[in-house]
Scaffold this motif. Structure first.
Motif, PDB file in Angstrom:
ATOM      1  N   LYS A  92       0.817  -1.213   0.000  1.00  0.00           N
ATOM      2  CA  LYS A  92       0.000   0.000   0.000  1.00  0.00           C
ATOM      3  C   LYS A  92       0.852   1.266   0.000  1.00  0.00           C
ATOM      4  N   GLU A  93       2.105   1.158   0.435  1.00  0.00           N
ATOM      5  CA  GLU A  93       2.971   2.332   0.560  1.00  0.00           C
ATOM      6  C   GLU A  93       4.133   2.323  -0.433  1.00  0.00           C
ATOM      7  N   LEU A  94       3.998   1.607  -1.535  1.00  0.00           N
ATOM      8  CA  LEU A  94       5.090   1.550  -2.507  1.00  0.00           C
ATOM      9  C   LEU A  94       5.309   2.928  -3.128  1.00  0.00           C
ATOM     10  N   PRO A  95       6.564   3.349  -3.246  1.00  0.00           N
ATOM     11  CA  PRO A  95       6.844   4.701  -3.744  1.00  0.00           C
ATOM     12  C   PRO A  95       6.594   4.840  -5.239  1.00  0.00           C
ATOM     13  N   ARG A  96       6.210   6.045  -5.635  1.00  0.00           N
ATOM     14  CA  ARG A  96       6.101   6.397  -7.056  1.00  0.00           C
ATOM     15  C   ARG A  96       7.248   7.358  -7.349  1.00  0.00           C
ATOM     16  N   VAL A  97       8.117   6.953  -8.245  1.00  0.00           N
ATOM     17  CA  VAL A  97       9.297   7.756  -8.569  1.00  0.00           C
ATOM     18  C   VAL A  97       8.927   8.768  -9.645  1.00  0.00           C
ATOM     19  N   LEU A  98       9.108  10.034  -9.351  1.00  0.00           N
ATOM     20  CA  LEU A  98       8.772  11.143 -10.255  1.00  0.00           C
ATOM     21  C   LEU A  98       7.347  11.030 -10.785  1.00  0.00           C
ATOM     22  N   GLY A  99       6.433  10.681  -9.924  1.00  0.00           N
ATOM     23  CA  GLY A  99       5.030  10.579 -10.313  1.00  0.00           C
ATOM     24  C   GLY A  99       4.756   9.475 -11.317  1.00  0.00           C
ATOM     25  N   GLY A 100       5.573   8.439 -11.326  1.00  0.00           N
ATOM     26  CA  GLY A 100       5.370   7.317 -12.229  1.00  0.00           C
ATOM     27  C   GLY A 100       6.281   7.331 -13.449  1.00  0.00           C
ATOM     28  N   LEU A 101       7.099   8.374 -13.609  1.00  0.00           N
ATOM     29  CA  LEU A 101       8.008   8.433 -14.755  1.00  0.00           C
ATOM     30  C   LEU A 101       9.249   7.564 -14.554  1.00  0.00           C
ATOM     31  N   GLY A 102       9.651   7.362 -13.308  1.00  0.00           N
ATOM     32  CA  GLY A 102      10.792   6.514 -13.001  1.00  0.00           C
ATOM     33  C   GLY A 102      10.319   5.198 -12.416  1.00  0.00           C
ATOM     34  N   ILE A 103      11.276   4.356 -12.041  1.00  0.00           N
ATOM     35  CA  ILE A 103      10.914   3.077 -11.432  1.00  0.00           C
ATOM     36  C   ILE A 103      11.651   2.914 -10.106  1.00  0.00           C
ATOM     37  N   ALA A 104      11.016   2.190  -9.214  1.00  0.00           N
ATOM     38  CA  ALA A 104      11.659   1.754  -7.978  1.00  0.00           C
ATOM     39  C   ALA A 104      11.848   0.252  -8.113  1.00  0.00           C
ATOM     40  N   ILE A 105      13.009  -0.241  -7.735  1.00  0.00           N
ATOM     41  CA  ILE A 105      13.269  -1.674  -7.800  1.00  0.00           C
ATOM     42  C   ILE A 105      13.223  -2.222  -6.385  1.00  0.00           C
ATOM     43  N   LEU A 106      12.433  -3.281  -6.209  1.00  0.00           N
ATOM     44  CA  LEU A 106      12.220  -3.875  -4.898  1.00  0.00           C
ATOM     45  C   LEU A 106      12.696  -5.315  -4.867  1.00  0.00           C
ATOM     46  N   SER A 107      13.108  -5.727  -3.683  1.00  0.00           N
ATOM     47  CA  SER A 107      13.406  -7.129  -3.435  1.00  0.00           C
ATOM     48  C   SER A 107      12.251  -7.672  -2.604  1.00  0.00           C
ATOM     49  N   THR A 108      11.457  -8.547  -3.198  1.00  0.00           N
ATOM     50  CA  THR A 108      10.274  -9.079  -2.523  1.00  0.00           C
ATOM     51  C   THR A 108      10.442 -10.576  -2.305  1.00  0.00           C
ATOM     52  N   SER A 109       9.462 -11.167  -1.660  1.00  0.00           N
ATOM     53  CA  SER A 109       9.487 -12.616  -1.468  1.00  0.00           C
ATOM     54  C   SER A 109       9.283 -13.350  -2.794  1.00  0.00           C
ATOM     55  N   SER A 110       8.767 -12.642  -3.798  1.00  0.00           N
ATOM     56  CA  SER A 110       8.572 -13.226  -5.131  1.00  0.00           C
ATOM     57  C   SER A 110       9.725 -12.919  -6.078  1.00  0.00           C
ATOM     58  N   GLY A 111      10.791 -12.330  -5.570  1.00  0.00           N
ATOM     59  CA  GLY A 111      11.945 -12.000  -6.397  1.00  0.00           C
ATOM     60  C   GLY A 111      12.119 -10.502  -6.546  1.00  0.00           C
ATOM     61  N   ILE A 112      13.076 -10.107  -7.365  1.00  0.00           N
ATOM     62  CA  ILE A 112      13.346  -8.688  -7.596  1.00  0.00           C
ATOM     63  C   ILE A 112      12.454  -8.205  -8.725  1.00  0.00           C
ATOM     64  N   MET A 113      11.755  -7.086  -8.477  1.00  0.00           N
ATOM     65  CA  MET A 113      10.800  -6.570  -9.459  1.00  0.00           C
ATOM     66  C   MET A 113      10.650  -5.066  -9.306  1.00  0.00           C
TER      67      MET A 113
END
Length: 132
Positions: A92-113
């Motif tokens: 619910k609190e995942l960041p939006r980089v530059l209002g959606g123009l950029g991406i944030a890369i996360l390490s989750t239990s389902s892998g890196i996405m």
């Protein structure tokens, strides 16, 4: 180049971009391979390949540029979760980089996405970096 292979990878890409090199060389680890794969899927790099070296395998990351002046596709990279201070976000609190123009890369239990994929799957995790 001691403990943080992700920061080393981001710095290598940033430096190669600023120098307008065609290829960036970084250490090949499981997480750097996954990060390079995400960057390729998002269209931020052309390709990557692993080369065998005597001591340490390396990734050759082919960078992408646009136009005659060779403007880099990746304008900035920022490391968020560091070894001394981890940064986590739930779905619910995942960041939006530059209002959606950029991406944030996360390490989750389902892998890196990316943040967009994590939002779609409804899973949170450790926010590794921002790229725009």
């Amino acid at each position: 180049m001691v403990n943080d292979t992700i920061a080393d990878m981001l710095t290598g890409i940033r430096n190669a971009n600023l120098a307008k090199h065609k290829v960036a060389r970084v250490k090949a680890t499981k997480i750097t391979r996954c990060l390079a794969n995400v960057l390729k899927e998002e269209g931020l790099i052309q390709n990557f390949e692993e080369i065998e070296n005597n001591l340490q395998n390396e990734l050759l990351i082919s960078l992408k540029y646009k136009g005659k002046k060779r403007q880099p596709i990746i304008t900035a990279l920022k490391r968020i979760s560091k070894p001394g201070l981890r940064g986590y976000a739930n779905h619910k609190e995942l960041p939006r980089v530059l209002g959606g123009l950029g991406i944030a890369i996360l390490s989750t239990s389902s892998g890196i996405m990316t943040d967009q994929t994590a939002r779609h799957k409804g899973c949170g995790g450790e926010v590794l970096c921002y790229i725009w």
